[in-house]
Enzyme design. Structure first.
Site, PDB file in Angstrom:
ATOM      1  CG  HIS A 106      34.922  43.524  37.586  1.00  0.00           C
ATOM      2  ND1 HIS A 106      33.565  43.534  37.354  1.00  0.00           N
ATOM      3  CD2 HIS A 106      35.299  44.827  37.664  1.00  0.00           C
ATOM      4  CE1 HIS A 106      33.138  44.788  37.284  1.00  0.00           C
ATOM      5  NE2 HIS A 106      34.165  45.588  37.474  1.00  0.00           N
ATOM      6  CB  CYS A 117      52.949  39.538  50.442  1.00  0.00           C
ATOM      7  SG  CYS A 117      52.870  37.781  50.031  1.00  0.00           S
ATOM      8  N   GLY A 201      25.756  42.343  26.906  1.00  0.00           N
ATOM      9  CA  GLY A 201      25.473  41.563  28.111  1.00  0.00           C
ATOM     10  C   GLY A 201      25.836  42.255  29.405  1.00  0.00           C
TER      11      GLY A 201
HETATM   12 ZN   LIG Z   1      51.626  36.650  51.509  1.00  0.00          ZN
END
Ligand SMILES: [Zn+2]
Length: 262
Positions: A106, A117, A201
């Protein structure tokens, strides 16, 4: 030994990092599952950044617990090992799990990346926040509102390359997982049958966590679930440990070592 470990928020909760679910996760009366979304960021990027800066600061001052240390020992004593953690903090790394043996599926809260970008900065451990970024918490309510106003002016980072808003490099609800990190998990699972799978967990809410666990354990691997409550994976486990990870994992790793498995 070929070992696959998955961890979730329960492991870091024992170091004082609030989980998203439950009342402890609420921040300024806001539900984190609604803050950690592209929609929340589009609507109020400053609010989302305020929250992430607080989380970063809390993680910096937190310490790895016995569960992180047990996973690190296992990683160091096993030739073929992969940890997939759903946690965006750096506590597994600080406990000693090498980057090549860990996938933060994650994302990494200490990396700041452009929302448009490929520019990014930061890294494990996180550099200090820019001046003014630490959340000021005056006790006086009037001062607090002034501090909040000045933070709002100061702290929406923009990309030096394309001027789009910068964001934390974490996977928000409704977003795709990183292709690169996905491939690292797939490569490990394709690389051979596992002997041991530990899931600790996590309530195993996400389908991919369940899929990877079942794939890793399909050829007869020992599957240990460490979680205080039942999860969708419980019925597949060969051993259920209904205890907090910081209590159970050190014992499990000791048992493995004493049995000669490590
Ligand atoms: Zn950028």
């Amino acid at each position: 030994m070929r070992v696959f470990v998955l961890t979730g928020a329960g492991v870091s909760a024992e170091s004082g990092i609030p989980t998203f679910r439950g009342k402890d996760g609420y921040w300024r009366n806001l539900d984190p599952t609604k803050l950690a979304t592209p929609e929340a960021f589009a609507r109020d990027p400053q609010l989302v950044w305020d929250w992430y800066r607080e989380r970063r600061q809390r993680i910096r001052t937190a310490q790895p617990n016995a569960a992180h240390e047990a996973v690190a020992r296992l990683a160091q004593q096993t030739d073929e090992f992969l940890l997939v953690t759903q946690n965006v903090d750096d506590l597994h790394a600080r406990a000693g799990v090498a980057a090549e043996k860990m996938v933060q599926i994650h994302g990494d809260i200490f990396i700041t990346r452009c929302s448009r970008c490929d520019f990014s900065y930061g890294g494990r451990g996180g550099s200090p926040e820019p001046p003014g970024a630490c959340v000021v918490q005056p006790t006086n309510r009037r001062l607090r509102s002034i501090a909040t106003t000045s933070e709002r002016d100061l702290n929406v980072p923009t990309c030096p390359k394309c001027q789009a808003l910068m964001r934390p490099d974490v996977v928000w609800f409704g977003e795709q997982l990183s292709r690169n990190e996905l491939e690292r998990v797939e490569d490990f699972l394709d690389g051979g049958a596992c002997d041991l799978v530990i899931v600790a967990g996590t309530t195993a809410t996400f389908g991919y966590i369940i899929d990877w666990t079942l794939r890793a354990s399909q050829d007869g691997a020992h599957l240990i679930e460490v979680n205080p409550e039942e999860t969708p994976l419980s019925r597949f486990a060969t051993r259920l440990v209904r205890e907090p990870a910081a209590i159970a994992l050190p014992r499990i790793v000791d048992e493995l070592r004493n049995s000669g498995a490590l």
